[in-house]
Enzyme design. Structure first.
Site, PDB file in Angstrom:
ATOM      1  N   HIS A  54      -3.742   6.177   3.595  1.00  0.00           N
ATOM      2  CA  HIS A  54      -4.489   5.042   3.048  1.00  0.00           C
ATOM      3  C   HIS A  54      -4.021   3.717   3.643  1.00  0.00           C
ATOM      4  O   HIS A  54      -4.825   2.893   4.100  1.00  0.00           O
ATOM      5  CB  HIS A  54      -4.333   5.042   1.528  1.00  0.00           C
ATOM      6  N   ASP A  97       0.843  -1.194   0.000  1.00  0.00           N
ATOM      7  CA  ASP A  97       0.000   0.000   0.000  1.00  0.00           C
ATOM      8  C   ASP A  97       0.884   1.252   0.000  1.00  0.00           C
ATOM      9  O   ASP A  97       1.969   1.248  -0.581  1.00  0.00           O
ATOM     10  CB  ASP A  97      -0.911  -0.050   1.235  1.00  0.00           C
ATOM     11  N   SER A 155     -11.138  -0.257  -1.431  1.00  0.00           N
ATOM     12  CA  SER A 155      -9.914  -0.298  -0.624  1.00  0.00           C
ATOM     13  C   SER A 155     -10.215  -0.615   0.827  1.00  0.00           C
ATOM     14  O   SER A 155      -9.391  -1.191   1.533  1.00  0.00           O
ATOM     15  CB  SER A 155      -9.197   1.052  -0.671  1.00  0.00           C
TER      16      SER A 155
END
Length: 399
Positions: free
Chosen positions: A190, A158, A345
């Site tokens: 994220h 990621d 996600s």
């Protein structure tokens, strides 16, 4: 080859009868002069070493004559047990020379991959944990076995992770930075968010699992395919040397245009025993056009909303294996605290976390995990989307 076609412009067609395919990515954002080269499956270590020596000589010769590209040369080397390759910055003549090597399977332009999530409002009620341990929506508690993923390692491929966040309790470590930006932190938020959903004490599903941060996307949430493949390769090797691939989970909350190189790398990780959870994408379109979501051997995850409908943004289609909560999910924020994000996600780490939980609880691994998740899930999703073969929402079976 799906969306691929042969390049017919500046690179031209290679004249050699047995030349490798030089693929085109007409609908993708490509990285200028950057390519991924995949060798044929029967390429030996000696063949690969010989090719690299030849490449260095050929590339040096071509660049010396033209000197048109700065910082050129090999960037990443891939060496899975059954897949070898590399990426780098090369001029057109070098690419044509590479394609003539009979040991080369194909050459693919490097493309940009991005996260599949977006920040929304903060401080909304959290619901995903409760939903995956109860048969109906609206419950307020998360019920789980106390094993909680202990003995399993989760690889967060990621934007990096704030491994010092209090929710990880010291179970998260920094692994590798394939972005090569010298910034070993999560500047996007994220990766920390998705990791919190997987293994966090408060926000997570597998509350005793370990986590390894593998940074493949920059602080803007994007990065080249070549770095993603390198991150997969690094994760497989690290797992193999630290407890084994059959006790490892990889989460990939990212995606981009269809890529043979990326799909092959993901398939290699699965073949070597890892479980891969992959976000389906947020374009409300067929996930079959995205990588790595279109790779059949991974577990591709669509997003659900709090009322068990498919999230309006979630991709759909034959590639979808499961759905998981993905709208308005609360999880960890870099520097401490929490934030809300939505996207496939956010759905994929629910599956990755539950996979780690079941692997510890039941001793299963690899491809059997996705099958078990389908068995335990509930047929709850409304409007799963055109051609989607499942309406199954993940569930832990009530512990």
């Amino acid at each position: 080859m799906g969306v691929f076609r042969f390049i017919s412009i500046s690179l031209a067609a290679v004249s050699a009868a047995n030349a490798a395919q030089i693929l085109s990515m007409p609908h993708a954002q490509t990285v200028p002069n950057s390519y991924i080269v995949m060798m044929k499956d029967d390429t030996s270590d000696d063949d690969f070493n010989h090719h690299q020596s030849w490449l260095q000589s050929t590339h040096t010769h071509n660049i010396t004559r033209r000197a048109t590209i700065q910082n050129a040369g090999m960037r990443h080397k891939y060496n899975f047990s059954k897949m070898k390759g590399y990426s780098g910055i090369f001029d057109e003549e070098t690419i044509k020379d590479i394609a003539k090597d009979p040991k080369v399977m194909f050459v693919e332009p490097d493309t940009i991959i991005s996260v599949h999530g977006k920040v929304e409002q903060s401080n909304v009620p959290s619901w995903g944990l409760a939903r995956i341990s109860n048969p109906q929506p609206g419950a307020g508690s998360y019920i789980y076995d106390s094993s909680a993923g202990e003995g399993i390692t989760v690889y967060s491929v990621d934007t990096g992770v704030d491994v010092n966040h209090e929710d990880f309790e010291g179970r998260a470590i920094w692994g590798s930075n394939q972005v090569n930006d010298g910034d070993d932190r999560d500047g996007s938020g994220h990766g920390t968010h998705t990791s919190g959903t997987m293994v966090g004490k408060e926000f997570g599903i597998a509350k005793k699992a370990k986590l390894v941060a593998v940074k493949v996307l920059g602080n803007d949430g994007s990065g080249p395919t070549s770095g993603i493949v390198a991150g997969i390769n690094w994760s497989v090797e690290h797992a193999r040397q630290n407890g084994g691939t059959k006790k490892a989970v990889m989460n990939m909350s990212l995606g981009g245009s269809s890529s043979s190189a990326l799909n092959r790398a993901a398939a290699q990780a699965v073949e070597q025993g890892m479980f891969l959870s992959v976000a389906a994408g947020n374009d409300n379109q067929d996930a079959q056009s995205s990588s790595p979501a279109s790779e059949p051997s991974v577990c591709t995850v669509g997003s659900s909303a709090e009322d068990d409908s498919r999230s309006s943004f979630s991709n759909w289609g034959p590639a979808i294996d499961l759905f998981a909560p993905g709208s308005n999910i609360i999880s960890a924020r870099p520097g401490g605290g929490s934030q809300s994000m939505s996207g496939t996600s956010m759905a994929a780490p629910h599956v990755a976390g539950l996979a780690a939980y079941l692997m510890a609880l039941e001793g299963i691994s690899g491809g059997a995990v996705c099958d078990r998740l389908k068995e335990l899930g509930t047929s709850s999703i409304t409007d799963a989307g055109p051609g989607t073969p499942t309406n199954v929402l993940i569930n832990n079976g009530g512990a």
